[in-house]
Design an enzyme around this catalytic site. Structure first.
Site, PDB file in Angstrom:
ATOM      1  N   TYR A  88       0.843  -1.207   0.000  1.00 19.13           N
ATOM      2  CA  TYR A  88       0.000   0.000   0.000  1.00 19.13           C
ATOM      3  C   TYR A  88       0.877   1.255   0.000  1.00 19.13           C
ATOM      4  O   TYR A  88       0.722   2.130  -0.844  1.00 19.13           O
ATOM      5  CB  TYR A  88      -0.904  -0.042   1.226  1.00 19.13           C
ATOM      6  CG  TYR A  88      -1.916   1.075   1.331  1.00 19.13           C
ATOM      7  CD1 TYR A  88      -2.994   1.156   0.456  1.00 19.13           C
ATOM      8  CD2 TYR A  88      -1.810   2.030   2.341  1.00 19.13           C
ATOM      9  CE1 TYR A  88      -3.942   2.176   0.576  1.00 19.13           C
ATOM     10  CE2 TYR A  88      -2.752   3.040   2.469  1.00 19.13           C
ATOM     11  CZ  TYR A  88      -3.817   3.115   1.580  1.00 19.13           C
ATOM     12  OH  TYR A  88      -4.754   4.119   1.709  1.00 19.13           O
TER      13      TYR A  88
ATOM     14  N   LYS B  92       1.256   3.794  -3.229  1.00 22.37           N
ATOM     15  CA  LYS B  92       0.824   5.198  -3.164  1.00 22.37           C
ATOM     16  C   LYS B  92       2.011   6.127  -3.442  1.00 22.37           C
ATOM     17  O   LYS B  92       1.849   7.171  -4.085  1.00 22.37           O
ATOM     18  CB  LYS B  92       0.220   5.500  -1.794  1.00 22.37           C
ATOM     19  CG  LYS B  92      -1.148   4.839  -1.562  1.00 22.37           C
ATOM     20  CD  LYS B  92      -2.261   5.453  -2.392  1.00 22.37           C
ATOM     21  CE  LYS B  92      -3.630   4.911  -1.977  1.00 22.37           C
ATOM     22  NZ  LYS B  92      -4.720   5.435  -2.797  1.00 22.37           N
TER      23      LYS B  92
HETATM   24  P1  NAD Z   1     -12.891   1.877   0.189  1.00 20.88           P
HETATM   25  O1  NAD Z   1     -12.304   0.497   0.106  1.00 20.88           O
HETATM   26  O2  NAD Z   1     -14.210   2.030   0.839  1.00 20.88           O
HETATM   27  O3  NAD Z   1     -12.997   2.509  -1.282  1.00 20.88           O
HETATM   28  C1  NAD Z   1     -12.169   2.122  -2.337  1.00 20.88           C
HETATM   29  C2  NAD Z   1     -13.032   1.830  -3.569  1.00 20.88           C
HETATM   30  O4  NAD Z   1     -12.156   1.490  -4.661  1.00 20.88           O
HETATM   31  C3  NAD Z   1     -13.970   0.632  -3.401  1.00 20.88           C
HETATM   32  O5  NAD Z   1     -15.259   0.949  -3.866  1.00 20.88           O
HETATM   33  C4  NAD Z   1     -13.334  -0.445  -4.250  1.00 20.88           C
HETATM   34  O6  NAD Z   1     -14.265  -1.400  -4.722  1.00 20.88           O
HETATM   35  C5  NAD Z   1     -12.692   0.375  -5.349  1.00 20.88           C
HETATM   36  N1  NAD Z   1     -11.583  -0.286  -6.037  1.00 20.88           N
HETATM   37  C6  NAD Z   1     -10.464  -0.818  -5.485  1.00 20.88           C
HETATM   38  N2  NAD Z   1      -9.668  -1.337  -6.444  1.00 20.88           N
HETATM   39  C7  NAD Z   1     -10.294  -1.101  -7.627  1.00 20.88           C
HETATM   40  C8  NAD Z   1      -9.972  -1.401  -8.978  1.00 20.88           C
HETATM   41  N3  NAD Z   1      -8.845  -2.033  -9.305  1.00 20.88           N
HETATM   42  N4  NAD Z   1     -10.829  -1.012  -9.949  1.00 20.88           N
HETATM   43  C9  NAD Z   1     -11.980  -0.368  -9.640  1.00 20.88           C
HETATM   44  N5  NAD Z   1     -12.338  -0.059  -8.372  1.00 20.88           N
HETATM   45  C10 NAD Z   1     -11.506  -0.434  -7.377  1.00 20.88           C
HETATM   46  O7  NAD Z   1     -11.768   2.768   0.886  1.00 20.88           O
HETATM   47  P2  NAD Z   1     -11.780   4.273   1.412  1.00 20.88           P
HETATM   48  O8  NAD Z   1     -11.364   4.255   2.812  1.00 20.88           O
HETATM   49  O9  NAD Z   1     -13.026   4.959   1.030  1.00 20.88           O
HETATM   50  O10 NAD Z   1     -10.564   4.872   0.590  1.00 20.88           O
HETATM   51  C11 NAD Z   1     -10.750   5.586  -0.623  1.00 20.88           C
HETATM   52  C12 NAD Z   1      -9.418   6.140  -1.114  1.00 20.88           C
HETATM   53  O11 NAD Z   1      -8.887   7.027  -0.118  1.00 20.88           O
HETATM   54  C13 NAD Z   1      -8.362   5.061  -1.323  1.00 20.88           C
HETATM   55  O12 NAD Z   1      -7.560   5.417  -2.439  1.00 20.88           O
HETATM   56  C14 NAD Z   1      -7.530   5.122  -0.071  1.00 20.88           C
HETATM   57  O13 NAD Z   1      -6.211   4.682  -0.284  1.00 20.88           O
HETATM   58  C15 NAD Z   1      -7.595   6.600   0.262  1.00 20.88           C
HETATM   59  N6  NAD Z   1      -7.383   6.829   1.698  1.00 20.88           N
HETATM   60  C16 NAD Z   1      -8.377   6.585   2.602  1.00 20.88           C
HETATM   61  C17 NAD Z   1      -8.128   6.806   3.956  1.00 20.88           C
HETATM   62  C18 NAD Z   1      -9.191   6.605   5.005  1.00 20.88           C
HETATM   63  O14 NAD Z   1      -8.916   6.863   6.185  1.00 20.88           O
HETATM   64  N7  NAD Z   1     -10.390   6.175   4.683  1.00 20.88           N
HETATM   65  C19 NAD Z   1      -6.875   7.243   4.378  1.00 20.88           C
HETATM   66  C20 NAD Z   1      -5.884   7.434   3.442  1.00 20.88           C
HETATM   67  C21 NAD Z   1      -6.155   7.250   2.088  1.00 20.88           C
END
Ligand code: NAD
Ligand code: UDP
Length: 324
Positions: free
Chosen positions: A159, A163
């Site tokens: 991860y 990133k």
């Molecule tokens: P989440 O898992 O709920 O959302 C990610 C979405 O991406 C999901 O709907 C998943 O099905 C989709 N996805 C993953 N791989 C895919 C692919 N190859 N093709 C198409 N769709 C795909 O996670 P989240 O917490 O909502 O995170 C969303 C984004 O924010 C991510 O990029 C994550 O790295 C980033 N992020 C989130 C947090 C947090 O605290 N929630 C912190 C840092 C970064």
């Protein structure tokens, strides 16, 4: 700094991962502004339920596909986009073990496919990066200028390094192809639509507290995180999207607390009889995390508004409603 709204009615926005927790809230806001939104998601960690209320709206289209395979042939993807938001990626530490190659691909080849498309379209490209770019940080709080402390072969590396690769790719396309890019480094965000079983601390603690089960704090529980309610994060991401800022920009809050304190707060807000139990902590788990928000404030006028008590209460109500 006051950022004027740049994207609104008539603008076409592609959101990868739009059926996920954070991205689905972002999509709601973009639809609310009058944008035309295309969500590309393969539902590896997302849920149809998160976007079900949008399916009949003419300005919304769902394309079910794996973005790591490139953009599929689909009428909704044929026309030019004004902005591309690369939000897709599994994000829970439990996914790092379950979906390591998928995470590496969506944080590398998918990013390249989308940057190519942004180059062709002349679109603004926004990358959802993470505080994990700082690894187990030796600088506290973390400023965007800090290069981080990442174990490149550890369990979290799929991860963190993906990133970091995505950030490098984004900057390369900015410098060499002139793409209008933006990178947001997201810190621990929580709220409605998180999966109760996704393994992250807040959904796990809330589910356990509501069921009256022991709260599984990892290690001593002295490690800290700074927690951000999803509405604050979405506002920050939209400010970045509308601005001309490239980042990376931290987005989150300064509400830093230990995981023991978080567990106790959740027990109290749930009025639960659960007790805390201390279990094994995963390798390379960061010791502390808090964003320095100086850049977000200066460049975007960003200011988080929701206190942990209010945000956690809203999240608890959401989880309670779903437990029946
Ligand atoms: P989440 O898992 O709920 O959302 C990610 C979405 O991406 C999901 O709907 C998943 O099905 C989709 N996805 C993953 N791989 C895919 C692919 N190859 N093709 C198409 N769709 C795909 O996670 P989240 O917490 O909502 O995170 C969303 C984004 O924010 C991510 O990029 C994550 O790295 C980033 N992020 C989130 C947090 C947090 O605290 N929630 C912190 C840092 C970064
Ligand atoms: N954590 C915990 N119990 C759990 C899940 C997580 O104590 O059931 C801890 C985890 O070890 C980490 C912190 O809570 O120190 C935040 O973990 P999370 O998975 O929510 O996010 P991270 O910041 O690690 O991505």
């Amino acid at each position: 700094m006051k950022v004027e709204q740049r994207f609104g009615p008539g603008h076409r926005i592609l959101v990868t991962g739009g059926a996920g927790f954070v991205p689905s809230h972002l999509v709601d806001s973009l639809i609310g502004r009058g944008c035309t939104v295309v969500v590309l998601d393969n539902f590896v960690t997302g849920a149809k339920e998160n976007i079900a209320h949008l399916l009949d709206i003419p300005t919304f289209t769902l394309v079910e596909a794996d973005v790591s395979d490139g953009l599929p042939a689909h009428p909704a993807l044929a026309e030019r986009f004004d902005a591309i938001l690369h939000m897709a990626s599994p994000a829970s530490p439990t996914d790092f073990e379950k979906l390591p190659v998928e995470i590496l691909r969506v944080g590398s080849v998918a990013t390249l496919h989308l940057l190519e498309r942004a180059t062709v379209d002349g679109a603004r490209f926004l990358l959802a990066s993470t505080s994990e770019a700082y690894g187990d940080p030796k600088e506290h709080p973390q400023r965007e200028t800090y290069w981080g402390n990442v174990n490149p072969v550890g369990i979290r590396s799929v991860y963190d390094e993906a990133k970091r690769f995505s950030e490098a790719a984004t900057m390369a396309y900015r410098r060499s192809r002139g793409v209008d890019t933006a990178i947001v480094r997201i810190f621990n965000t929580y709220g409605p639509r998180m999966r109760p079983d996704d393994g992250r601390a807040i959904p796990t603690f809330v589910s356990q507290a509501l069921r009256g089960e022991p709260i599984t704090v990892h290690g001593t529980g002295d490690q800290t995180r700074s927690i951000c309610y999803v509405a604050d994060l979405v506002r920050g991401i939209l400010l970045l999207l509308d601005s001309t800022e490239s980042g990376p920009v931290n987005c989150g809050t300064e509400h830093e607390m230990s995981m023991r304190e978080l567990a106790e707060t959740i027990i109290s807000l749930c009025e639960s009889k659960s007790e805390v139990t201390y279990v094994t902590r995963a390798a390379d788990d960061p010791e502390m995390r808090r964003p320095d928000l100086t850049l977000a404030r200066a460049a975007l006028g960003y200011e988080p508004a929701v206190t942990p008590e209010v945000g956690l209460q809203r999240t608890i109500e959401h989880f309670r409603g779903r437990m029946g």
